[in-house]
Design a protein around this motif. Structure first.
Motif, PDB file in Angstrom:
ATOM      1  N   GLU A  58       0.833  -1.207   0.000  1.00 19.84           N
ATOM      2  CA  GLU A  58       0.000   0.000   0.000  1.00 19.84           C
ATOM      3  C   GLU A  58       0.866   1.255   0.000  1.00 19.84           C
ATOM      4  OE1 GLU A  58      -4.046  -1.262   2.379  1.00 19.84           O
ATOM      5  OE2 GLU A  58      -2.174  -1.081   3.532  1.00 19.84           O
ATOM      6  N   ARG A  59       1.956   1.229   0.760  1.00 19.33           N
ATOM      7  CA  ARG A  59       2.848   2.396   0.794  1.00 19.33           C
ATOM      8  C   ARG A  59       3.520   2.601  -0.557  1.00 19.33           C
ATOM      9  NH1 ARG A  59       4.965  -0.149   5.732  1.00 19.33           N
ATOM     10  NH2 ARG A  59       3.645   0.515   7.453  1.00 19.33           N
ATOM     11  N   GLU A  60       3.947   1.531  -1.178  1.00 22.57           N
ATOM     12  CA  GLU A  60       4.582   1.650  -2.494  1.00 22.57           C
ATOM     13  C   GLU A  60       3.596   2.213  -3.511  1.00 22.57           C
ATOM     14  OE1 GLU A  60       6.662  -1.104  -5.973  1.00 22.57           O
ATOM     15  OE2 GLU A  60       6.170  -1.986  -4.030  1.00 22.57           O
ATOM     16  N   ARG A  61       2.355   1.756  -3.449  1.00 19.24           N
ATOM     17  CA  ARG A  61       1.340   2.264  -4.370  1.00 19.24           C
ATOM     18  C   ARG A  61       1.124   3.761  -4.144  1.00 19.24           C
ATOM     19  NH1 ARG A  61      -2.841  -0.793  -2.808  1.00 19.24           N
ATOM     20  NH2 ARG A  61      -2.075  -2.525  -4.075  1.00 19.24           N
ATOM     21  N   LEU A  62       1.142   4.176  -2.884  1.00 18.53           N
ATOM     22  CA  LEU A  62       0.932   5.586  -2.566  1.00 18.53           C
ATOM     23  C   LEU A  62       2.116   6.438  -3.029  1.00 18.53           C
ATOM     24  CD1 LEU A  62      -0.728   7.802  -1.313  1.00 18.53           C
ATOM     25  CD2 LEU A  62       0.055   7.086   0.958  1.00 18.53           C
ATOM     26  N   VAL A  63       3.335   5.933  -2.852  1.00 18.92           N
ATOM     27  CA  VAL A  63       4.508   6.677  -3.313  1.00 18.92           C
ATOM     28  C   VAL A  63       4.486   6.808  -4.835  1.00 18.92           C
ATOM     29  CG1 VAL A  63       7.037   6.694  -3.476  1.00 18.92           C
ATOM     30  CG2 VAL A  63       5.941   6.100  -1.325  1.00 18.92           C
ATOM     31  N   ARG A  64       4.099   5.753  -5.539  1.00 20.22           N
ATOM     32  CA  ARG A  64       3.979   5.834  -6.998  1.00 20.22           C
ATOM     33  C   ARG A  64       2.976   6.908  -7.398  1.00 20.22           C
ATOM     34  NH1 ARG A  64       5.969   1.786 -10.325  1.00 20.22           N
ATOM     35  NH2 ARG A  64       6.871  -0.021  -9.258  1.00 20.22           N
ATOM     36  N   ALA A  65       1.836   6.922  -6.726  1.00 16.99           N
ATOM     37  CA  ALA A  65       0.808   7.930  -7.028  1.00 16.99           C
ATOM     38  C   ALA A  65       1.330   9.330  -6.718  1.00 16.99           C
ATOM     39  CB  ALA A  65      -0.458   7.637  -6.231  1.00 16.99           C
ATOM     40  N   HIS A  66       2.116   9.443  -5.642  1.00 17.05           N
ATOM     41  CA  HIS A  66       2.648  10.755  -5.286  1.00 17.05           C
ATOM     42  C   HIS A  66       3.650  11.249  -6.327  1.00 17.05           C
ATOM     43  CE1 HIS A  66       4.101  14.186  -3.150  1.00 17.05           C
ATOM     44  NE2 HIS A  66       5.333  13.696  -3.142  1.00 17.05           N
ATOM     45  N   PHE A  67       4.488  10.361  -6.853  1.00 13.13           N
ATOM     46  CA  PHE A  67       5.433  10.781  -7.884  1.00 13.13           C
ATOM     47  C   PHE A  67       4.690  11.389  -9.074  1.00 13.13           C
ATOM     48  CE2 PHE A  67       9.007   8.876  -5.807  1.00 13.13           C
ATOM     49  CZ  PHE A  67      10.126   9.402  -6.434  1.00 13.13           C
ATOM     50  N   LYS A  68       3.574  10.793  -9.448  1.00 16.12           N
ATOM     51  CA  LYS A  68       2.803  11.345 -10.557  1.00 16.12           C
ATOM     52  C   LYS A  68       2.237  12.703 -10.191  1.00 16.12           C
ATOM     53  CE  LYS A  68       0.111   8.461 -12.810  1.00 16.12           C
ATOM     54  NZ  LYS A  68      -0.878   7.383 -13.078  1.00 16.12           N
ATOM     55  N   MET A  69       1.703  12.822  -8.983  1.00 16.25           N
ATOM     56  CA  MET A  69       1.144  14.102  -8.552  1.00 16.25           C
ATOM     57  C   MET A  69       2.225  15.168  -8.419  1.00 16.25           C
ATOM     58  SD  MET A  69      -2.076  14.509  -8.142  1.00 16.25           S
ATOM     59  CE  MET A  69      -3.594  13.578  -8.136  1.00 16.25           C
TER      60      MET A  69
END
Length: 289
Positions: A58-69
């Motif tokens: 879940e944390r990795e998914r959130l970091v990936r989403a944050h990189f895009k944002m």
């Protein structure tokens, strides 16, 4: 030379339709995620500290989403720096504008934590009032001068370096200009204290409370959310905080951090997780990074 070439490419991007600019930002985030091992590690450590209940997946998914944002916020600044006032405002929906209107002409602090859309909200504010704010010098003087120029392109924006201290800020506030202040990064504890942030002691400036006490300023939080796809942004002004300052700097700063935590929970992928928020540690405590 490379900085000037990069700025030229950045300038060209602002001519594109917003939908295309969004796609470039998202694509850049996907590209940089595997290439930015150190920032990726910082983001994962921050999320482990702030959201221990999450799984690593879940944390990795959130970091990936944050990189895009994060990269969207970076690329979309091309519009904020060179787009017309009309184009910028067409991308921003404003909620709670009555709270912004209520503080005009009096000392005030616009509390703007580090969400990826904060610069878009800042440009809307700059079109509607003169402000004072602080900035940190970049390693490249050309980029520092460019940032100052672009952040001050509307009305009369007064930007002061951290080295200049609070005196010019307080002077501007007493003239009725809002102080745009992002108080949520680790700047040591010389003018702050260790205040819980998601339950973890974090070096936090207590200056919001102290400045409000010195000037009688109202504190109005200002949060900008990036909307999905190419819908733009929502800038939300919250009601001025009652009973603030309370006379207790630590209690006031705890209140501020709790407010920021609540907003983060609403859109965790949009908070600036790549900053070493917990870099400064209490004496004797092991470093996280």
């Amino acid at each position: 030379m490379l900085a000037r070439l990069g700025v030229f490419i950045f300038w060209l991007i602002h001519f594109l339709p917003f939908r295309a600019i969004v796609s470039i930002g998202n694509g850049l985030g996907v590209l940089l995620y595997p290439l930015s091992a150190e920032r990726r590690r910082v983001g994962m450590i921050n999320l482990r500290l702030c959201f221990p209940e999450m799984s690593d997946i879940e944390r990795e998914r959130l970091v990936r989403a944050h990189f895009k944002m994060f990269c969207r916020g970076l690329i979309e600044r091309s519009i904020l720096w060179w787009g017309s006032a009309e184009r910028i405002c067409s991308l921003i929906r404003v909620e709670g504008v009555e709270h912004f209107d209520a503080i005009q002409g009096q000392p005030s602090i616009l509390l703007t934590p580090h969400f990826v859309g904060m610069d878009a909200g800042g440009q809307w504010i700059a079109q509607h009032t003169d402000t004072v704010c602080m900035y940190a010098n970049q390693k490249n003087m050309y980029l520092t001068e460019l940032l100052l120029k672009k952040r001050a392109r509307f009305r009369q924006q007064h930007l002061y370096s951290r080295q200049q201290g609070l005196r010019p800020i307080l002077k501007g506030m007493r003239k009725g200009m809002p102080f745009i202040y992002p108080p949520d990064q680790d700047q040591g504890i010389k003018d702050g204290a260790f205040i819980p942030f998601f339950g973890v002691p974090a070096a936090t400036m207590t200056s919001v409370s102290r400045i409000a006490q010195m000037t009688g300023a109202k504190v109005v939080p200002s949060i900008t959310r990036v909307l999905p796809g190419s819908e733009g942004y929502v800038l939300t002004f919250y009601p001025a905080w009652d009973n603030f300052p309370s006379g207790d700097d630590i209690a006031d700063t705890r209140r501020m951090n709790a407010f920021i935590e609540d907003r983060i929970r609403e859109m965790p992928e949009q908070y600036f997780w790549l900053h070493k928020r917990f870099k400064t540690r209490p004496e004797g405590e092991e470093r996280f990074y």
